[in-house]
Design a protein around this motif. Structure first.
Motif, short mmCIF file in Angstrom:
data_model
loop_
_atom_site.label_atom_id
_atom_site.label_comp_id
_atom_site.label_asym_id
_atom_site.label_seq_id
_atom_site.Cartn_x
_atom_site.Cartn_y
_atom_site.Cartn_z
N VAL A 122 0.85 -1.19 0.00
CA VAL A 122 0.00 0.00 0.00
C VAL A 122 0.88 1.24 0.00
N GLY A 123 0.82 2.01 -1.10
CA GLY A 123 1.57 3.25 -1.23
C GLY A 123 0.65 4.45 -1.21
N HIS A 124 1.15 5.58 -1.71
CA HIS A 124 0.48 6.87 -1.49
C HIS A 124 0.28 7.64 -2.79
N HIS A 125 -0.82 8.43 -2.81
CA HIS A 125 -1.25 9.09 -4.05
C HIS A 125 -1.90 10.44 -3.76
N THR A 126 -1.43 11.13 -2.74
CA THR A 126 -1.90 12.43 -2.24
C THR A 126 -3.20 12.29 -1.44
N MET A 127 -3.62 13.40 -0.87
CA MET A 127 -4.85 13.43 -0.08
C MET A 127 -6.08 13.63 -0.95
N THR A 128 -5.99 14.52 -1.95
CA THR A 128 -7.19 14.93 -2.69
C THR A 128 -7.15 14.65 -4.18
N HIS A 129 -6.01 14.20 -4.71
CA HIS A 129 -5.87 13.98 -6.15
C HIS A 129 -6.30 15.23 -6.92
N PRO A 130 -5.52 16.32 -6.83
CA PRO A 130 -5.93 17.57 -7.49
C PRO A 130 -6.16 17.37 -8.98
N SER A 131 -7.22 17.95 -9.48
CA SER A 131 -7.61 17.71 -10.87
C SER A 131 -6.59 18.26 -11.86
N LEU A 132 -5.85 19.28 -11.47
CA LEU A 132 -4.83 19.85 -12.34
C LEU A 132 -3.44 19.30 -12.03
N THR A 133 -3.37 18.22 -11.27
CA THR A 133 -2.13 17.60 -10.81
C THR A 133 -1.42 18.52 -9.82
N LEU A 134 -0.43 17.97 -9.12
CA LEU A 134 0.32 18.79 -8.16
C LEU A 134 1.10 19.89 -8.85
N ARG A 135 1.39 19.72 -10.11
CA ARG A 135 2.11 20.75 -10.85
C ARG A 135 1.31 22.05 -10.93
N GLY A 136 0.00 21.95 -10.83
CA GLY A 136 -0.83 23.13 -10.89
C GLY A 136 -1.01 23.84 -9.57
N LEU A 137 -0.37 23.32 -8.50
CA LEU A 137 -0.49 23.92 -7.18
C LEU A 137 0.81 24.61 -6.78
N PRO A 138 0.74 25.61 -5.92
CA PRO A 138 1.97 26.13 -5.33
C PRO A 138 2.71 25.01 -4.59
N ASP A 139 4.02 25.09 -4.53
CA ASP A 139 4.82 24.02 -3.97
C ASP A 139 4.39 23.69 -2.54
N ALA A 140 4.13 24.70 -1.73
CA ALA A 140 3.76 24.46 -0.32
C ALA A 140 2.45 23.69 -0.23
N ARG A 141 1.48 24.03 -1.08
CA ARG A 141 0.20 23.32 -1.07
C ARG A 141 0.36 21.89 -1.57
N ALA A 142 1.21 21.71 -2.56
CA ALA A 142 1.45 20.36 -3.07
C ALA A 142 2.06 19.48 -1.97
N ARG A 143 3.04 20.00 -1.25
CA ARG A 143 3.66 19.23 -0.17
C ARG A 143 2.63 18.90 0.92
N GLU A 144 1.77 19.87 1.22
CA GLU A 144 0.74 19.63 2.23
C GLU A 144 -0.21 18.51 1.78
N ASP A 145 -0.58 18.50 0.51
CA ASP A 145 -1.49 17.47 0.01
C ASP A 145 -0.83 16.09 0.08
N ILE A 146 0.47 16.03 -0.22
CA ILE A 146 1.19 14.77 -0.10
C ILE A 146 1.24 14.31 1.35
N ASN A 147 1.62 15.22 2.25
CA ASN A 147 1.75 14.85 3.66
C ASN A 147 0.42 14.42 4.27
N ARG A 148 -0.64 15.14 3.94
CA ARG A 148 -1.95 14.78 4.48
C ARG A 148 -2.39 13.43 3.95
N GLY A 149 -2.09 13.15 2.69
CA GLY A 149 -2.45 11.86 2.12
C GLY A 149 -1.70 10.72 2.78
N ILE A 150 -0.41 10.89 3.01
CA ILE A 150 0.38 9.87 3.69
C ILE A 150 -0.19 9.59 5.08
#
Length: 306
Positions: A122-150
């Motif tokens: 079982v691995g990880h795929h973010t918290m919310t699966h942003p529709s525009l991918t993590l590339r479409g988010l500011p870096d800090a928000r992308a890291r937060e989505d990853i951490n919350r998902g983990i």
């Protein structure tokens, strides 16, 4: 054989991976009939220093032999379809890797626990699966989505969540990485998995059509990491026939687990190209280009977002 488990908790996953790589196939095979696909081997994947692999995104792949494949499923767990996927895998005695969305894991913890109880990775795929991918988010928000998902996946799976994942395997939604996020994950000893080919199961089709498509791609590639979605009804319906076809065609299923040392990979063929940037640009024309490509799975999305 006497087995001693380390008193240092952070070493236990590595020791378990080494143990499984030697004895798991034989142990699992003992409970499987002669007519099923059955286990092949367990491949420990080094996580020291992180790393990225998968030919759809990166010019390197796992060191699989001819006719060896790794089954991976994204976006789950999903109550209507994930149980059927697990049933199909159990019927053929094979193991897969599931990259879970945090909010889906939080909503269906029993399914996460079932995946682990039945021996899957079982691995990880973010918290919310942003529709525009993590590339479409500011870096800090992308890291937060990853951490919350983990944290959400580990809490659903094990009842507790630390600062680092129990299984340091991660897949970007849509394969939309950035150099900064890759470096950050490397500093945390987290491996990033793309795929070598995909089932395109985000495209509506019959199970029979999906089966023929995947088998044609598999026979062309002859080995590799394949991307499915356990949230797709057509994939759940197709999977039993696909697993039977694997046995008939002489393919072996390899399970990946975290292991010691750095990740081992094979370089891409000399004519390798990435589908990443052109696909991202088709889907999201305003998405920034990256000097190093990062391939997406077109239309990959959480079911309730579709």
């Amino acid at each position: 054989m006497t087995i001693f488990f380390s008193r240092q908790p952070h070493l236990r996953p590595i020791l378990l991976a080494l143990l499984l790589s030697n004895v798991a196939p034989a142990a699992h095979a003992a409970g499987c009939g002669p007519n099923v696909l059955g286990p092949s081997r367990v491949m420990p994947i080094g996580t020291q220093g992180g790393g990225e692999t998968g030919l759809k995104t990166y010019p390197r792949s796992l060191p699989l032999a001819d006719h060896e494949i790794v089954l991976t499923f994204d976006d789950g767990p999903w109550p209507g379809t994930t149980p059927k996927v697990l049933d199909a895998l159990a019927a053929e005695c094979v193991k897969a890797t599931f990259f879970l969305i945090g909010r889906n894991a939080a909503a269906a913890p029993a399914l996460v626990k079932r995946e682990i109880t039945e021996g899957h990775t079982v691995g990880h795929h973010t918290m919310t699966h942003p529709s525009l991918t993590l590339r479409g988010l500011p870096d800090a928000r992308a890291r937060e989505d990853i951490n919350r998902g983990i944290a959400a996946v580990d809490l659903a799976a094990y009842g507790t969540a630390g600062t680092e994942p129990r299984v340091p395997f991660f897949r970007y939604p849509g394969f939309g990485d950035t150099p900064a996020l890759n470096h950050w994950l490397e500093t945390r000893n987290i491996d990033v998995f793309s795929a070598d080919f995909w089932a395109s199961d985000w495209v509506p089709m019959t199970p029979e059509a999906e089966l023929q498509l995947v088998l044609a791609r598999l026979d062309k590639a002859r080995k590799g990491v394949i991307l499915f979605h356990d949230t797709k009804a057509q994939t759940a319906a197709m999977l039993p026939a696909f697993l039977r076809a694997l046995k008939q065609r002489g393919y072996k299923v390899v399970q990946i687990v975290p292991g010691p040392g750095p990740i081992a990979t094979l370089p891409a063929p000399a004519d390798w190209t990435s589908a990443t940037e052109r696909t991202l640009q088709k889907m999201w024309p305003k998405a920034p280009l990256q000097k190093e490509p990062a391939a997406p799975a077109p239309g990959e999305a959480v079911p309730d977002a579709q």
